[in-house]
Every structure is written in C-alpha cells, then in structure tokens.
Design an enzyme around this catalytic site. Structure first.
Site, short mmCIF file in Angstrom:
data_model
loop_
_atom_site.label_atom_id
_atom_site.label_comp_id
_atom_site.label_asym_id
_atom_site.label_seq_id
_atom_site.Cartn_x
_atom_site.Cartn_y
_atom_site.Cartn_z
N LYS A 199 0.83 -1.14 0.04
CA LYS A 199 -0.06 0.16 0.05
C LYS A 199 0.90 1.27 -0.08
O LYS A 199 1.76 1.59 0.94
CB LYS A 199 -0.90 -0.12 1.21
CG LYS A 199 -1.91 1.25 1.15
CD LYS A 199 -2.57 1.58 2.49
CE LYS A 199 -1.61 2.72 3.21
NZ LYS A 199 -1.61 4.10 2.49
N GLU A 273 10.40 1.07 10.59
CA GLU A 273 11.35 1.97 10.13
C GLU A 273 10.67 3.40 10.42
O GLU A 273 9.75 3.62 9.76
CB GLU A 273 11.99 1.73 8.94
CG GLU A 273 13.45 2.79 8.76
CD GLU A 273 12.96 4.04 8.09
OE1 GLU A 273 13.02 4.98 9.18
OE2 GLU A 273 12.94 4.29 7.08
N CYS A 307 13.58 10.74 7.31
CA CYS A 307 13.35 10.21 8.87
C CYS A 307 14.66 10.21 9.39
O CYS A 307 14.90 10.30 10.65
CB CYS A 307 12.72 8.83 8.70
SG CYS A 307 13.72 7.67 7.48
N GLU A 404 10.09 15.21 15.97
CA GLU A 404 10.29 15.43 14.57
C GLU A 404 9.50 16.25 13.88
O GLU A 404 8.06 16.28 13.63
CB GLU A 404 10.27 13.87 14.15
CG GLU A 404 10.58 13.84 12.62
CD GLU A 404 10.43 12.35 12.04
OE1 GLU A 404 11.18 11.76 11.54
OE2 GLU A 404 9.36 11.58 12.51
#
Length: 498
Positions: A199, A273, A307, A404
């Site tokens: 997906k 991850e 990331c 983040e």
C-alpha cells in the site's frame, strides 16, 4: 608594469555582473500519460475497487489534481492477499536463479524508464528533479540489482540452513521516498521467494502504480506483486489481515506503535522503520566548509522530509560563530521553487497537512524563545512552500529539539566536550542516525561507539547504498532494510526465531 596593469584592470573586474541562474525546466510531459482515475493492481491486472470512494493526488507545487485513485476496502485487501497467496506456491518454488532473472529485468526497465519515473515522482511528491533523477532512481534500480544477486545465494547469507520464505508480505510505505521505499521492501521480499501486497501513501500513489506496469512489462507472474491504494484505513486492513505472514512498515512512530500493538501475540513477523531526530555533531577541528555542505544536505535534502535528517546541529562552542556565519551564507544561495527546474534545491512541501505541521512547530520554537532565521526568498503563489529555516538559542527542552518536524527546519545546540556532545545526541526518544564531523579518526570511532543510532556517518551525511543495512533503535523502530541484513525479515529457518 604588471602591477600597474593589475591595478588598472581591478575596477573593471569588480564591476562585472553577477550572473543568476537561468531556468532549466524538465518537461512534465516526460512523466507520460496519466489516467484520470486508477484502480488497484491485483493478480496482475488493474481492477476496480469494490467500493465507490475515491481519493485525489495533487501536485504539491501547483495544488492541481493529478488523478483520482481508489480508496481500498477490506474486500479489496482480501482479494489482493488471496492473489498473493495463490501466487506464492509457484513463486517460492522457483530456483533462486530464476527469481533473480525477474529482478534483473525489473532493474533494467527502471533504468530505461528512469527519466519518466523521476519526473512523475517530482510531480507527485514535490521533491526537486535533480534529487529524483540523481539519487532516488539510481538507488531504486541498484536495490533490485543487488537483491537479484542474493536470490540464488540465500544458503550463504548466514541465516541458517535451508532458509525459506515466510509467505505473503504486507508492506506499507510513506510519501517521502515513494519509489525508493517500494524498492527497499519489494526487492528483498521477491528475492527470498515471498509474494507482496503493498500500500503506497495516499498522497503519492502514482509511481507505485507505474511500477505495477513495470511488473507486467517484466513478465512477473500474476499475483507476485499486488498494489492496493488508499489511506490509513486500507493500511490497517492490510496489516491486520489474518493471511499476511510478514508486515513491513515505514512511517510515523505513532502509527508504528499502533501496528506493533495490533500484531502483539500473533505469529506475524514485523519490521518498523519510524521517526528520527538525528544529531549532526561538528567538533572544533572539523573542516568548516565541508561540514556546512553536510549540514545543508542533512536537513534540506528532500525539504527535510527524511526520517534520518540531521535536524539537530550540535556544534562545539569555540567554532559556533564561524560555522553559523558560513551556514547562513550557504543557506542564502539555496533556490526554493519549481521542483522540475534542474536548478532547484528545495522543492514543495508534500501536502497542506505537512506544511501546517511544520508551520506549527516553527511557531512553537519562536514562542519558546529560540531565535529564528531564514534567508530572504520569493515563494510561488500556489503550492505548499516553506523557507529553509535555522533556529539558534535552542535548549533540549524545546519542542523543536525533541519532536520530529519532518521539514526544512534546523535546530542548533552547542556543547563543550565530546562527552557532552554524546550525552545531548543520545537525549532523544529516537535512534535512527547521526553524523560526526572531525579530522581525527580516533574521535570518530570514540564518538560513534557511544552514539545510540542505527546509522552513523563520518564527515558526510545521507549516503545510502543497497549493500548497507539501515534501521534504528528505541522509537525509531526495529529490524534492518538493505544489505544482507535486509533478507532476514523475509526468511525463516532453523536458525531464525519466527
């Protein structure tokens, strides 16, 4: 005479005009024809969704709708998993050398169609064409080439005797590197004999759907790769499906935590991850100009939508002023604008929602007392844009140092000793990556040994290779992708705990 001549010519040289960049646009037509609407790719065919709901993907640089695509339902996921299950018996029974032929063929087609795919990725994602062209697409092809080479050597990968595929892999990928994340997951899964239901992210489905065409072009057996589009509801249906043996997810820590909770107690293998808040550590003996380039690449590459971005700059106090002066000069040269212009350094933010998130956290940095600086630059009237931004006077308590941001925003902290640098670098819930800048090899090794990060770069940043494993610690997830280690999540054997 020579001195007089030089003096005479000096004013003329000083008066020479400074030439600006001329636009160097890539043609959007190179992306090929786009359908007005897309269904799913199931069992080797493009099929309609069982539901009627459709989503839209837009060009983040213009806010123009590119195409509609299906919102995957639980029934759609059932069909895709069933197709993958039917294909698994024959695919897993193929000799590794035969599976390798398909992966090699896919890699070569990706190379042949790299311009088309790079332009399509830039249009759908917003990142500069020079990044999709020179970084993403070469790495995508390299991953398929690399894992094709492993397909007939699994007995020698170090994971025990008679390594076997798990079955059907359910894979959910993010929007920041749509095609590269697809390659990271599909290539090792196919090499090890698994079949896949993937997906893509709801804001960047187009290159995954184009990859489905490549699978057909390569003659990949029907059902080996299936692609179901949709938002988080589709992803949740896929990860929870009882006939999925392996789940691989790249995305936010919050969603990763929910998936881990959802799968707890099941026999499904899981790799995650997730987010990061990497420290880029600059010692007083670092080559300043080289470090500045690494800092810029570490946080402004792909608009900071990375990331492992070096979003926390830890600089030794004695060189702080010199480094920041050089960094600001360099930031002032960055070009923000049209992603299809080959001169663009920073493209569009991927979505309105992500722009709102970046804007909110930057405002929080100012409200908490940090000093904000950004170079003057004109932003396009349409689209989602954010200037490259630097915060100084940041403490470890500030939100911009802890959360983040996933955007082109850099927080600067200082340290006095190597021990303090390590302590501050590790003072985060994340543990995905870090950077070290120094001329001393002993200091590199001392620091890297103490950093709790999955990837540590020395005198460089954001360098990736298919032969090198990538992954994190703590709330950055677990499991590794890339390299020999990237095979393990898709295998079971007597030596592996499954």
């Amino acid at each position: 005479m020579a001195k007089k001549s030089i003096a005479k010519d000096a004013p003329a040289a000083a008066a020479r005009p400074v030439f600006g960049y001329a636009p160097a646009p890539e043609s959007p037509a190179a992306a090929g024809d786009l359908a007005t609407s897309y269904g799913h790719f199931i069992g080797g065919e493009f099929v309609d969704s069982s539901g009627s709901e459709a989503l839209k993907t837009v060009n983040p640089a213009t806010e123009q709708v590119l195409a509609e695509f299906a919102q995957g339902t639980e029934e759609d996921v059932d069909r895709a998993v069933a197709a993958a299950r039917r294909a698994f018996a024959d695919w897993s029974a193929l000799p590794g050398s035969e599976r390798a032929k398909y992966l090699f063929r896919i890699a070569r087609i990706i190379q042949e169609r790299s311009r088309e795919l790079a332009v399509l990725e830039s249009i759908d994602n917003g990142k500069p064409i020079k990044e999709t062209r020179d970084v993403d697409l070469p790495l995508v092809a390299a991953h398929f080439f690399y894992y094709a080479g492993w397909a007939d050597k699994l007995d020698f990968a170090g994971f025990g005797a008679n390594p076997r595929p798990l079955g059907v892999a359910g894979q959910v990928i993010p929007w920041n590197f749509p095609l590269l994340m697809l390659a990271w997951k599909i290539a090792p899964a196919l090499a090890t004999g698994n079949t896949v239901v993937l997906k893509p992210a709801e804001t960047t489905p187009l290159t995954a759907l184009r990859f489905a065409e490549i699978c057909r072009q390569a003659g990949l057996p029907a059902g080996v790769v299936n692609i179901v589009t949709g938002d988080g509801r589709t992803g949740a249906a896929l990860t929870a499906h009882p006939d999925v043996n392996k789940v691989a997810f790249t995305g936010s820590t919050a969603v990763g935590r929910a998936i881990a909770k959802q799968l707890a107690g099941s026999r499904k293998k899981l790799s995650l991850e997730l987010g990061g808040k990497a420290a880029n550590i600059v010692f007083d003996d670092a080559p300043i100009d080289q470090a500045v380039e690494g800092i810029v690449n570490g946080i402004f590459f792909n608009q900071g939508h990375v990331c492992c971005a070096g979003s926390r700059l830890l600089v030794q106090e004695s060189v702080q002023d010199e480094l920041l002066d050089a960094l600001k000069r360099r930031m002032a040269t960055l070009r923000v604008g049209d992603p299809l212009d080959k001169n663009t350094d920073i493209g569009a933010i991927n979505s309105a929602a992500q722009l709102a998130r970046i804007t909110e956290l930057a405002a929080a940095g100012e409200a908490e007392g940090a000093e904000r600086w950004a170079p003057a630059c004109d932003l396009p009237a349409a689209g989602y844009w954010f200037r490259p931004t630097l915060f100084t006077g940041v403490s470890q308590a500030h939100r911009i140092a802890r959360e983040e941001i996933f955007g082109p925003v850099l927080s600067v902290l200082t340290f006095r000793t190597p021990a303090e640098a390590v302590e501050k670098a590790n003072n985060t819930q994340y543990g995905l990556s870090a950077g070290i800048w120094t001329e001393k090899g002993s200091r590199i090794l001392w620091t890297a040994e103490r950093l709790r990060a999955g990837v540590v770069w020395a005198n460089t940043f954001n360098k990736f290779d298919p032969t090198s494993p990538f992954g994190g610690y703590k709330e950055s997830g677990y499991g590794r992708e890339g390299g020999r280690h990237g095979l393990e999540p898709y295998l079971m054997s007597e030596a592996l705990d499954v």
